[in-house]
Design an enzyme around this catalytic site. Structure first.
Site, PDB file in Angstrom:
ATOM      1  N   HIS A 262      58.289 112.799   0.872  1.00 29.10           N
ATOM      2  CA  HIS A 262      58.853 111.452   0.956  1.00 29.10           C
ATOM      3  C   HIS A 262      58.138 110.484   0.021  1.00 29.10           C
ATOM      4  O   HIS A 262      56.983 110.688  -0.312  1.00 29.10           O
ATOM      5  CB  HIS A 262      58.726 110.927   2.395  1.00 29.10           C
TER       6      HIS A 262
ATOM      7  N   ASP B  65      53.272 117.218   4.731  1.00 22.94           N
ATOM      8  CA  ASP B  65      54.694 117.572   4.764  1.00 22.94           C
ATOM      9  C   ASP B  65      55.277 117.776   3.359  1.00 22.94           C
ATOM     10  O   ASP B  65      56.448 118.103   3.209  1.00 22.94           O
ATOM     11  CB  ASP B  65      55.527 116.608   5.618  1.00 22.94           C
TER      12      ASP B  65
ATOM     13  N   ASP C 288      53.957 114.455  -1.528  1.00 18.79           N
ATOM     14  CA  ASP C 288      54.693 114.148  -0.299  1.00 18.79           C
ATOM     15  C   ASP C 288      56.141 114.614  -0.452  1.00 18.79           C
ATOM     16  O   ASP C 288      56.665 114.650  -1.563  1.00 18.79           O
ATOM     17  CB  ASP C 288      54.660 112.615  -0.102  1.00 18.79           C
TER      18      ASP C 288
ATOM     19  N   GLU D 267      48.998 113.291   8.060  1.00 16.99           N
ATOM     20  CA  GLU D 267      50.165 113.763   8.805  1.00 16.99           C
ATOM     21  C   GLU D 267      50.026 115.159   9.430  1.00 16.99           C
ATOM     22  O   GLU D 267      51.038 115.773   9.768  1.00 16.99           O
ATOM     23  CB  GLU D 267      51.433 113.664   7.938  1.00 16.99           C
TER      24      GLU D 267
ATOM     25  N   ASP E 239      50.161 114.179   1.723  1.00 18.21           N
ATOM     26  CA  ASP E 239      50.858 114.288   3.005  1.00 18.21           C
ATOM     27  C   ASP E 239      51.198 115.765   3.160  1.00 18.21           C
ATOM     28  O   ASP E 239      51.901 116.330   2.325  1.00 18.21           O
ATOM     29  CB  ASP E 239      52.135 113.437   2.940  1.00 18.21           C
TER      30      ASP E 239
ATOM     31  N   HIS F 111      50.672 108.458   7.621  1.00 20.17           N
ATOM     32  CA  HIS F 111      50.504 108.034   6.230  1.00 20.17           C
ATOM     33  C   HIS F 111      50.508 106.519   6.024  1.00 20.17           C
ATOM     34  O   HIS F 111      50.196 106.062   4.936  1.00 20.17           O
ATOM     35  CB  HIS F 111      51.587 108.689   5.352  1.00 20.17           C
TER      36      HIS F 111
ATOM     37  N   HIS G 277      54.922 104.382   8.415  1.00 21.28           N
ATOM     38  CA  HIS G 277      54.433 105.481   7.564  1.00 21.28           C
ATOM     39  C   HIS G 277      55.429 105.792   6.447  1.00 21.28           C
ATOM     40  O   HIS G 277      55.090 106.523   5.517  1.00 21.28           O
ATOM     41  CB  HIS G 277      54.082 106.726   8.385  1.00 21.28           C
TER      42      HIS G 277
ATOM     43  N   ASP H  96      57.719 107.175   0.785  1.00 22.65           N
ATOM     44  CA  ASP H  96      56.966 106.208   1.610  1.00 22.65           C
ATOM     45  C   ASP H  96      56.983 104.814   0.987  1.00 22.65           C
ATOM     46  O   ASP H  96      55.985 104.091   1.034  1.00 22.65           O
ATOM     47  CB  ASP H  96      55.522 106.681   1.831  1.00 22.65           C
TER      48      ASP H  96
HETATM   49  C1  LIG Z   1      62.530 109.044   4.256  1.00 18.64           C
HETATM   50  N1  LIG Z   1      62.106 107.934   5.072  1.00 18.64           N
HETATM   51  C2  LIG Z   1      61.799 108.204   6.456  1.00 18.64           C
HETATM   52  C3  LIG Z   1      60.648 109.165   6.631  1.00 18.64           C
HETATM   53  C4  LIG Z   1      59.305 108.637   6.246  1.00 18.64           C
HETATM   54  C5  LIG Z   1      58.236 109.736   6.323  1.00 18.64           C
HETATM   55  C6  LIG Z   1      56.858 109.184   6.159  1.00 18.64           C
HETATM   56  B1  LIG Z   1      55.770 110.229   5.708  1.00 18.64           B
HETATM   57  O1  LIG Z   1      54.480 109.630   5.758  1.00 18.64           O
HETATM   58  O2  LIG Z   1      55.804 111.389   6.503  1.00 18.64           O
HETATM   59  O3  LIG Z   1      56.008 110.632   4.367  1.00 18.64           O
HETATM   60  C7  LIG Z   1      62.977 108.883   7.162  1.00 18.64           C
HETATM   61  C8  LIG Z   1      64.104 107.999   7.471  1.00 18.64           C
HETATM   62  N2  LIG Z   1      65.242 108.814   7.895  1.00 18.64           N
HETATM   63  C9  LIG Z   1      65.083 109.319   9.293  1.00 18.64           C
HETATM   64  C10 LIG Z   1      66.255 110.183   9.715  1.00 18.64           C
HETATM   65  C11 LIG Z   1      67.571 109.468   9.499  1.00 18.64           C
HETATM   66  C12 LIG Z   1      67.699 108.918   8.088  1.00 18.64           C
HETATM   67  C13 LIG Z   1      66.513 108.072   7.728  1.00 18.64           C
HETATM   68  C14 LIG Z   1      61.478 106.855   7.098  1.00 18.64           C
HETATM   69  O4  LIG Z   1      61.293 106.805   8.318  1.00 18.64           O
HETATM   70  O5  LIG Z   1      61.408 105.843   6.340  1.00 18.64           O
HETATM   71 MN   LIG Z   2      53.856 110.418   3.639  1.00 17.08          MN
HETATM   72 MN   LIG Z   3      56.034 112.835   4.192  1.00 16.33          MN
HETATM   73 MN   LIG Z   4      55.095 112.082   8.452  1.00 13.84          MN
END
Ligand SMILES: CN[C@](CCCC[B-](O)(O)O)(CCN1CCCCC1)C(=O)O
Ligand SMILES: [Mn+2]
Ligand SMILES: [Mn+2]
Ligand SMILES: [Mn+2]
Length: 298
Positions: free
Chosen positions: A123, A227, A121, A270, A225, A98, A138, A125
């Site tokens: 998330h 997910d 999503d 994704e 996304d 993403h 991402h 992002d």
């Molecule tokens: C919530 N933020 C995450 C996930 C981002 C997902 C990107 B997408 O494109 O798939 O939406 C996760 C950060 N966590 C990871 C596990 C421990 C706590 C932080 C990050 O890496 O910033």
């Molecule tokens: Mn995303």
């Molecule tokens: Mn996501």
């Molecule tokens: Mn992802």
């Protein structure tokens, strides 16, 4: 109207191998033929090769992983998507992770500065270089598009063209603390899974559109996304989170956006065909194809 399918085999915004194979699986599942059967003229300008863009050496900048590679690829995607939009085509970008949305949405906004963004999503992002814990880009594209956080020279090309009031989220359920703060501080509208349960997807989409597109006269960029969907519906993705959208809720969003007649650009991101058993991969790819077709009139 003509659809331009932009295959973006890119995984640099996150650590898991395989998401760069998303585009080829989506195309090989027959996406282009299905779009043609809907009456669209479809341009497939192939899967973009990004290897040559990859920086010889790309050490982290702060916590950011693969920062130069991600920036260069997204800048290239912005040019490709922007050109298709300027040619009056509807770009359908197939990811890839993403982080690519930094490029696709920059491309859309360069031609449609008043476009609104519907971000579907689990998330947000929206991490900045200061708030990210993973350093995976991402999880950050929206912060760059809004011009939030410390300026990073390698990302100077990303203009802050997106305004908070033109952005709305559907499906959120896994945000970092810093992201929650950013959403609050910037008054960004978000319909989490709690609101989807409370109001139902029909009302949520109406309210989301009422927020970013009250007169239904602004172009829409949909960034989806996979997910956002429940992992039982789309298992083969890098950051699955329980309690997601059903198959129908995901499709309803796409169908309702098609009905507005305002869609100008779409991202389907994704899909990682290497994270599950063959049947689960096939299911995830099939759902991705189906969502794209629903957003385009199926
Ligand atoms: C919530 N933020 C995450 C996930 C981002 C997902 C990107 B997408 O494109 O798939 O939406 C996760 C950060 N966590 C990871 C596990 C421990 C706590 C932080 C990050 O890496 O910033
Ligand atoms: Mn995303
Ligand atoms: Mn996501
Ligand atoms: Mn992802």
């Amino acid at each position: 109207k003509t659809i331009a399918v932009v295959g973006c085999p890119f995984s640099g915004g996150q650590p898991k191998l395989g998401v760069d194979k998303g585009p080829i699986h989506l195309v090989e599942a027959g996406l282009i033929t299905r779009l043609e059967e809907l009456g669209w003229r479809v341009l497939f300008d192939g899967h973009h090769q990004f290897e040559e863009i990859s920086a010889a050496s790309d050490p982290p900048i702060g916590k950011l992983q693969n920062p130069r590679h991600v920036s260069r690829v997204c800048e290239s995607v912005a040019e490709v998507v922007g050109a298709h939009v300027r040619n009056g085509q509807l770009p359908v970008t197939l990811g890839g992770d993403h982080s690519l949305a930094m490029g696709t949405i920059s491309g859309t906004l360069s031609s449609y500065p008043d476009a609104c963004v519907i971000w579907v999503d689990a998330h947000a992002d929206i991490n900045t270089a200061e708030t990210t814990s993973s350093g995976n880009i991402h999880g950050m594209p929206v912060s760059f598009l809004l011009g939030l956080g410390e300026k990073i020279p390698e990302y100077a090309w990303v203009k802050p063209l997106l305004r908070p009031e033109r952005l709305v989220y559907i499906g959120l359920r896994d945000l970092d603390a810093g992201e929650k703060r950013i959403l609050r501080e910037n008054n960004i509208k978000a319909f989490s899974m709690h609101e989807v349960d409370k109001y139902g997807i029909g009302r949520v989409v109406d309210m989301a559109l009422d927020h970013v597109n009250p007169n239904r006269d602004l172009p829409i960029h949909l960034s989806f996304d996979v997910d956002a969907l429940d992992p039982s519906v789309a298992p083969s993705t890098g950051t699955p989170v329980r309690g997601g959208l059903t198959f129908r809720e995901g499709h309803y969003i796409c169908e309702a956006i098609h009905e507005t007649g305002l869609l100008v650009a779409l991202d389907l991101m994704e899909v990682n065909p290497s994270l599950a058993d063959p049947e689960s991969v096939r299911q995830t790819v099939a759902v991705g194809c189906s969502l794209v077709c629903s957003a385009l009139g199926e």
